[in-house]
Scaffold this active site. Structure first.
Site, PDB file in Angstrom:
ATOM      1  N   HIS A  17      36.090  54.598  46.976  1.00  0.00           N
ATOM      2  CA  HIS A  17      34.676  54.947  47.142  1.00  0.00           C
ATOM      3  C   HIS A  17      34.468  55.670  48.481  1.00  0.00           C
ATOM      4  O   HIS A  17      33.758  56.673  48.548  1.00  0.00           O
ATOM      5  CB  HIS A  17      33.799  53.679  47.131  1.00  0.00           C
ATOM      6  CG  HIS A  17      33.772  52.945  45.822  1.00  0.00           C
ATOM      7  ND1 HIS A  17      34.006  51.597  45.717  1.00  0.00           N
ATOM      8  CD2 HIS A  17      33.515  53.374  44.556  1.00  0.00           C
ATOM      9  CE1 HIS A  17      33.882  51.217  44.445  1.00  0.00           C
ATOM     10  NE2 HIS A  17      33.603  52.273  43.724  1.00  0.00           N
ATOM     11  N   LYS A  41      26.847  44.084  34.639  1.00  0.00           N
ATOM     12  CA  LYS A  41      27.941  43.311  35.225  1.00  0.00           C
ATOM     13  C   LYS A  41      27.381  42.161  36.074  1.00  0.00           C
ATOM     14  O   LYS A  41      26.329  42.299  36.691  1.00  0.00           O
ATOM     15  CB  LYS A  41      28.798  44.218  36.103  1.00  0.00           C
ATOM     16  CG  LYS A  41      29.416  45.365  35.312  1.00  0.00           C
ATOM     17  CD  LYS A  41      30.074  46.378  36.228  1.00  0.00           C
ATOM     18  CE  LYS A  41      30.539  47.581  35.429  1.00  0.00           C
ATOM     19  NZ  LYS A  41      31.045  48.661  36.277  1.00  0.00           N
ATOM     20  N   ARG A  90      38.454  59.462  38.455  1.00  0.00           N
ATOM     21  CA  ARG A  90      39.825  59.103  38.798  1.00  0.00           C
ATOM     22  C   ARG A  90      40.820  59.642  37.795  1.00  0.00           C
ATOM     23  O   ARG A  90      41.805  60.255  38.126  1.00  0.00           O
ATOM     24  CB  ARG A  90      39.981  57.580  38.879  1.00  0.00           C
ATOM     25  CG  ARG A  90      39.347  56.976  40.080  1.00  0.00           C
ATOM     26  CD  ARG A  90      39.111  55.514  39.899  1.00  0.00           C
ATOM     27  NE  ARG A  90      38.068  55.278  38.911  1.00  0.00           N
ATOM     28  CZ  ARG A  90      37.561  54.083  38.637  1.00  0.00           C
ATOM     29  NH1 ARG A  90      38.017  53.023  39.256  1.00  0.00           N
ATOM     30  NH2 ARG A  90      36.607  53.955  37.735  1.00  0.00           N
ATOM     31  N   SER A 128      37.327  48.513  41.718  1.00  0.00           N
ATOM     32  CA  SER A 128      36.808  47.270  42.293  1.00  0.00           C
ATOM     33  C   SER A 128      37.317  46.072  41.499  1.00  0.00           C
ATOM     34  O   SER A 128      37.641  45.027  42.077  1.00  0.00           O
ATOM     35  CB  SER A 128      35.280  47.270  42.274  1.00  0.00           C
ATOM     36  OG  SER A 128      34.784  48.316  43.057  1.00  0.00           O
TER      37      SER A 128
HETATM   38  P1  ADP Z   1      29.997  51.874  38.162  1.00  0.00           P
HETATM   39  O1  ADP Z   1      29.742  50.494  37.623  1.00  0.00           O
HETATM   40  O2  ADP Z   1      28.752  52.707  38.286  1.00  0.00           O
HETATM   41  O3  ADP Z   1      31.130  52.615  37.521  1.00  0.00           O
HETATM   42  P2  ADP Z   1      31.746  51.590  40.471  1.00  0.00           P
HETATM   43  O4  ADP Z   1      31.425  50.938  41.766  1.00  0.00           O
HETATM   44  O5  ADP Z   1      32.851  51.044  39.672  1.00  0.00           O
HETATM   45  O6  ADP Z   1      30.362  51.586  39.682  1.00  0.00           O
HETATM   46  O7  ADP Z   1      32.012  53.128  40.694  1.00  0.00           O
HETATM   47  C1  ADP Z   1      31.060  53.978  41.262  1.00  0.00           C
HETATM   48  C2  ADP Z   1      31.558  55.405  41.170  1.00  0.00           C
HETATM   49  O8  ADP Z   1      32.719  55.547  41.970  1.00  0.00           O
HETATM   50  C3  ADP Z   1      31.964  55.847  39.757  1.00  0.00           C
HETATM   51  O9  ADP Z   1      31.661  57.214  39.612  1.00  0.00           O
HETATM   52  C4  ADP Z   1      33.452  55.622  39.740  1.00  0.00           C
HETATM   53  O10 ADP Z   1      34.093  56.489  38.829  1.00  0.00           O
HETATM   54  C5  ADP Z   1      33.807  55.990  41.170  1.00  0.00           C
HETATM   55  N1  ADP Z   1      35.018  55.304  41.616  1.00  0.00           N
HETATM   56  C6  ADP Z   1      35.366  54.007  41.481  1.00  0.00           C
HETATM   57  N2  ADP Z   1      36.580  53.763  42.030  1.00  0.00           N
HETATM   58  C7  ADP Z   1      37.005  54.957  42.522  1.00  0.00           C
HETATM   59  C8  ADP Z   1      38.208  55.385  43.170  1.00  0.00           C
HETATM   60  N3  ADP Z   1      39.226  54.568  43.404  1.00  0.00           N
HETATM   61  N4  ADP Z   1      38.289  56.673  43.511  1.00  0.00           N
HETATM   62  C9  ADP Z   1      37.282  57.536  43.239  1.00  0.00           C
HETATM   63  N5  ADP Z   1      36.148  57.213  42.615  1.00  0.00           N
HETATM   64  C10 ADP Z   1      35.998  55.933  42.265  1.00  0.00           C
END
Ligand code: ADP
Length: 159
Positions: A17, A41, A90, A128
């Protein structure tokens, strides 16, 4: 002034992130990292804890603000005068869901653009949920999250 929002669950905020936020600072004047509160979630960290953790992780980036929101993303974006939604991509597996969301948001508000950024390849396998799993099993999360977040993960799972 080009403003963008970066919405997500961030449970917890990872180095992936952070990589996306850093890239976004080169493209936009202001970035609001914002926690979606109405996600289905059941989060490990409260919204307040997540806001704190993101603030601490991005404190060195002056154009970054941290917030949370409920309701429709595009309404929130308009309220914040942001015309861009940032999402991270990703792998191909992210694509279908992200594509659907981006097109649906465009249908609702066609003046808001979704911009996809790709993280450094070191972070393409990082999520995450995998970080939570490693922490729960007592593994070392230091390569995946900022140090203060690793500490918080340890605290969560030691109680
Ligand atoms: P959501 O529940 O909205 O997917 P996340 O916190 O999992 O929330 O992810 C938020 C954003 O960050 C999404 O666009 C996700 O694809 C991106 N994201 C999550 N992990 C990574 C990572 N390791 N590298 C790049 N982008 C990421």
């Amino acid at each position: 002034m080009k403003r963008a929002i970066y919405p997500g669950t961030f449970d917890p905020f990872t180095n992936g992130h952070l990589d996306i936020v850093q890239r976004a600072t080169a493209l936009f004047d202001k970035i609001i990292v914002t926690i979606a509160k109405n996600s289905s979630k059941d989060p490990l960290f409260t919204t307040e804890e997540r806001i704190d953790m993101i603030r601490e992780s991005t404190a060195y980036l002056q154009s970054v603000q941290v917030d949370s929101f409920e309701g429709l993303l595009v309404n929130y974006a308009k309220q914040k005068n942001a015309s861009v939604v940032i999402r991270g991509l990703r792998m191909i597996s992210d694509f279908e869901y992200e594509f659907q969301m981006a097109l649906m948001n465009r249908k609702i508000a066609d003046d808001i653009e979704t911009v996809f950024l790709m993280p450094d390849e070191r972070y393409t396998y990082l999520s995450s949920s995998i970080v939570r799993e490693i922490a729960q099993l007592g593994g070392d999360c230091s390569p995946f999250v900022p140090l203060h977040i690793e500490k918080r993960l340890k605290e969560k799972y030691s109680t």
